[in-house]
Design a protein around this motif. Structure first.
Motif, PDB file in Angstrom:
ATOM      1  N   ASN A  74       0.819  -1.211   0.000  1.00 39.32           N
ATOM      2  CA  ASN A  74       0.000   0.000   0.000  1.00 39.32           C
ATOM      3  C   ASN A  74       0.850   1.257   0.000  1.00 39.32           C
ATOM      4  O   ASN A  74       0.447   2.288  -0.544  1.00 39.32           O
ATOM      5  CB  ASN A  74      -0.911   0.005   1.232  1.00 39.32           C
ATOM      6  CG  ASN A  74      -2.178  -0.796   1.015  1.00 39.32           C
ATOM      7  OD1 ASN A  74      -3.029  -0.430   0.221  1.00 39.32           O
ATOM      8  ND2 ASN A  74      -2.292  -1.907   1.729  1.00 39.32           N
ATOM      9  N   GLU A  75       2.024   1.168   0.601  1.00 40.84           N
ATOM     10  CA  GLU A  75       2.902   2.323   0.667  1.00 40.84           C
ATOM     11  C   GLU A  75       3.304   2.786  -0.735  1.00 40.84           C
ATOM     12  O   GLU A  75       3.352   3.990  -1.017  1.00 40.84           O
ATOM     13  CB  GLU A  75       4.142   1.986   1.501  1.00 40.84           C
ATOM     14  CG  GLU A  75       3.894   1.890   3.000  1.00 40.84           C
ATOM     15  CD  GLU A  75       3.293   0.575   3.474  1.00 40.84           C
ATOM     16  OE1 GLU A  75       3.014   0.437   4.679  1.00 40.84           O
ATOM     17  OE2 GLU A  75       3.079  -0.346   2.634  1.00 40.84           O
ATOM     18  N   ASN A  78       0.162   4.339  -2.463  1.00 39.54           N
ATOM     19  CA  ASN A  78      -0.185   5.629  -1.882  1.00 39.54           C
ATOM     20  C   ASN A  78       0.753   6.734  -2.368  1.00 39.54           C
ATOM     21  O   ASN A  78       0.326   7.857  -2.645  1.00 39.54           O
ATOM     22  CB  ASN A  78      -0.156   5.541  -0.360  1.00 39.54           C
ATOM     23  CG  ASN A  78      -0.763   6.758   0.298  1.00 39.54           C
ATOM     24  OD1 ASN A  78      -1.948   7.042   0.135  1.00 39.54           O
ATOM     25  ND2 ASN A  78       0.035   7.504   1.043  1.00 39.54           N
ATOM     26  N   PRO A  93      -6.504  -0.054  -3.422  1.00 38.03           N
ATOM     27  CA  PRO A  93      -5.962   0.147  -2.081  1.00 38.03           C
ATOM     28  C   PRO A  93      -6.680  -0.723  -1.047  1.00 38.03           C
ATOM     29  O   PRO A  93      -7.868  -1.034  -1.196  1.00 38.03           O
ATOM     30  CB  PRO A  93      -6.230   1.632  -1.814  1.00 38.03           C
ATOM     31  CG  PRO A  93      -7.466   1.925  -2.608  1.00 38.03           C
ATOM     32  CD  PRO A  93      -7.365   1.073  -3.849  1.00 38.03           C
ATOM     33  N   TRP A  97      -6.162   2.401   4.004  1.00 40.94           N
ATOM     34  CA  TRP A  97      -5.418   3.343   3.161  1.00 40.94           C
ATOM     35  C   TRP A  97      -6.375   4.124   2.278  1.00 40.94           C
ATOM     36  O   TRP A  97      -6.196   5.325   2.047  1.00 40.94           O
ATOM     37  CB  TRP A  97      -4.395   2.596   2.311  1.00 40.94           C
ATOM     38  CG  TRP A  97      -3.195   2.172   3.072  1.00 40.94           C
ATOM     39  CD1 TRP A  97      -3.025   1.017   3.787  1.00 40.94           C
ATOM     40  CD2 TRP A  97      -1.965   2.904   3.213  1.00 40.94           C
ATOM     41  NE1 TRP A  97      -1.779   0.994   4.359  1.00 40.94           N
ATOM     42  CE2 TRP A  97      -1.107   2.137   4.022  1.00 40.94           C
ATOM     43  CE3 TRP A  97      -1.519   4.125   2.736  1.00 40.94           C
ATOM     44  CZ2 TRP A  97       0.179   2.556   4.361  1.00 40.94           C
ATOM     45  CZ3 TRP A  97      -0.235   4.556   3.067  1.00 40.94           C
ATOM     46  CH2 TRP A  97       0.599   3.768   3.869  1.00 40.94           C
ATOM     47  N   GLN A 101      -6.959   8.135   1.653  1.00 42.81           N
ATOM     48  CA  GLN A 101      -6.961   8.722   0.314  1.00 42.81           C
ATOM     49  C   GLN A 101      -8.274   9.455   0.018  1.00 42.81           C
ATOM     50  O   GLN A 101      -8.273  10.473  -0.680  1.00 42.81           O
ATOM     51  CB  GLN A 101      -6.683   7.613  -0.711  1.00 42.81           C
ATOM     52  CG  GLN A 101      -5.263   7.099  -0.627  1.00 42.81           C
ATOM     53  CD  GLN A 101      -5.105   5.644  -1.043  1.00 42.81           C
ATOM     54  OE1 GLN A 101      -6.048   4.998  -1.504  1.00 42.81           O
ATOM     55  NE2 GLN A 101      -3.897   5.105  -0.859  1.00 42.81           N
TER      56      GLN A 101
END
Length: 379
Positions: A74-75, A78, A93, A97, A101
């Motif tokens: 996810n990092e 993002n 996502p 997360w 967003q």
């Protein structure tokens, strides 16, 4: 990415504008939804997370060319959304997360009039997602599962020797008594702080999505004790490593562990893989389809979403990647052996013990990242 050609003659542009306005007055659908788009769709999804024929069938039906890229955390996703102009029309996502967003206005509200197949979804799954996305305005569940421990049954038994398997499966990766023995056959952790900490905190008896920096410090200390035994950090490659016997214990996603199990079965080399179901619970994972706010092809994105939400299509994803899906109407298309696998579709008793996802504030996210970096580097 190929950009939409916006350099049209003024008269043509005026004509299209009037036509769009007329369509709005006639149908009640926003003008944006009526504008023609090039036959392109750019998707950014997790690795090992789609059936073999999904894209081919969509393209055959719609004439839309799909450009499909993958990520494994996810990092990474993002960072692309925050930077803007990613060029993607569909992203996937994980729900907490996605909440972050949504708050940052990085995701577009859905036009539900263009998603009639939403009617196929399990109201219970929709309700869980609505705790992070009120009224389900931005997100549609792609697949769901949970983080857990996967083992190579024979290698783990050999490495533990006279030490019995723990009643709490989390002991295998969070207790040095076990990890020190399992290091000899390979221990792998997901390479993502947002996946590691909820499970670690839950194991310690703390809130899985704690808002206390002190809890993360305590979890960091616990993780440092097992760090010498962790031989791999991986969020995708561990599937093949598990299947071919290169590692014996993984902290990963249940679906991925079942993919490794299937590959091991097909290889016929006697590697026996099992996804364990923690009897005291595990963090649930909801991966969601969403449309970036600056998506170049939002109309095509809605077509893709509605296509995926067909019962037989979403069932085909589960049949391939061993994650549960939210499509209540599609269960009849799920293979019998998959539908009956209690590490894919959890029993009611096990499901009740699972921990629903929560969003954490940005300051805690930073604490989490710093603490995880110290854990991974061993410093």
């Amino acid at each position: 990415m190929v950009a939409v050609n916006r350099h049209m003659h003024a008269k043509r542009r005026l004509g299209l504008g009037l036509a769009a306005l007329a369509a709005v007055l006639w149908s009640g659908v926003p003008a944006q939804a009526q504008q023609p788009e090039e036959k392109v769709l750019n998707i950014y999804n997790w690795s090992d997370y789609i059936a073999d024929d999904t894209i081919k069938n969509f393209t055959k039906e719609t004439g839309i060319t799909v450009r499909y890229d993958v990520f494994d955390s996810n990092e990474v996703l993002n960072a692309k959304l925050v930077a803007g102009k990613s060029g993607y029309d569909i992203v996937v996502p994980t729900a907490p997360w996605a909440r972050q967003q949504i708050d940052a206005k990085l995701l577009r509200k859905l036009d539900k009039s263009r998603l009639p197949n939403l009617a196929n979804l399990d109201p219970g799954i929709q309700a869980k997602l609505a705790t992070l996305d009120p009224n389900n305005e931005h997100l549609v569940d792609w697949m769901w599962g949970y983080t857990t421990v996967g083992i190579n049954v024979d290698k783990v038994k050999a490495a533990l020797g006279t030490t019995p398997m723990p009643a709490n499966v989390w002991e295998l990766i969070f207790n040095p008594v076990y990890t020190s023995k399992l290091k000899s056959c390979g221990v792998s952790f997901l390479d993502s702080p947002s996946e590691v900490f909820p499970a670690a905190l839950h194991y310690m008896g703390k809130p899985a999505y704690s808002k206390s920096a002190a809890d993360y410090a305590a979890a960091g200390t616990m993780l440092q004790a097992v760090r010498p035994s962790v031989t791999l950090f991986s969020s995708s490659g561990y599937i093949n490593d598990m299947a071919n016997g290169a590692i014996c214990v993984v902290f990963g996603w249940a679906g991925d562990i079942n993919i490794a199990r299937q590959r091991a079965i097909e290889a016929k080399k006697g590697v026996k893989i099992e996804a364990l179901v923690p009897k005291n619970g595990a963090p649930l994972v909801f991966d969601t389809m969403a449309i970036p706010a600056d998506a170049p092809h939002p109309n095509n994105a809605h077509l893709w979403m509605n296509y995926i939400l067909r019962p037989e299509v979403q069932a085909s994803l589960t049949n391939k990647v061993f994650f549960a899906n939210p499509n209540k109407a599609g269960m009849k298309f799920v293979r019998k052996d998959v539908a009956e696998n209690k590490s894919v579709f959890l029993s009611e008793e096990d499901l009740k013990k699972m921990i629903p996802p929560e969003a954490v504030p940005q300051d805690i996210r930073r604490v989490m990242t710093r603490t995880y970096t110290k854990f991974k580097t061993g410093r």
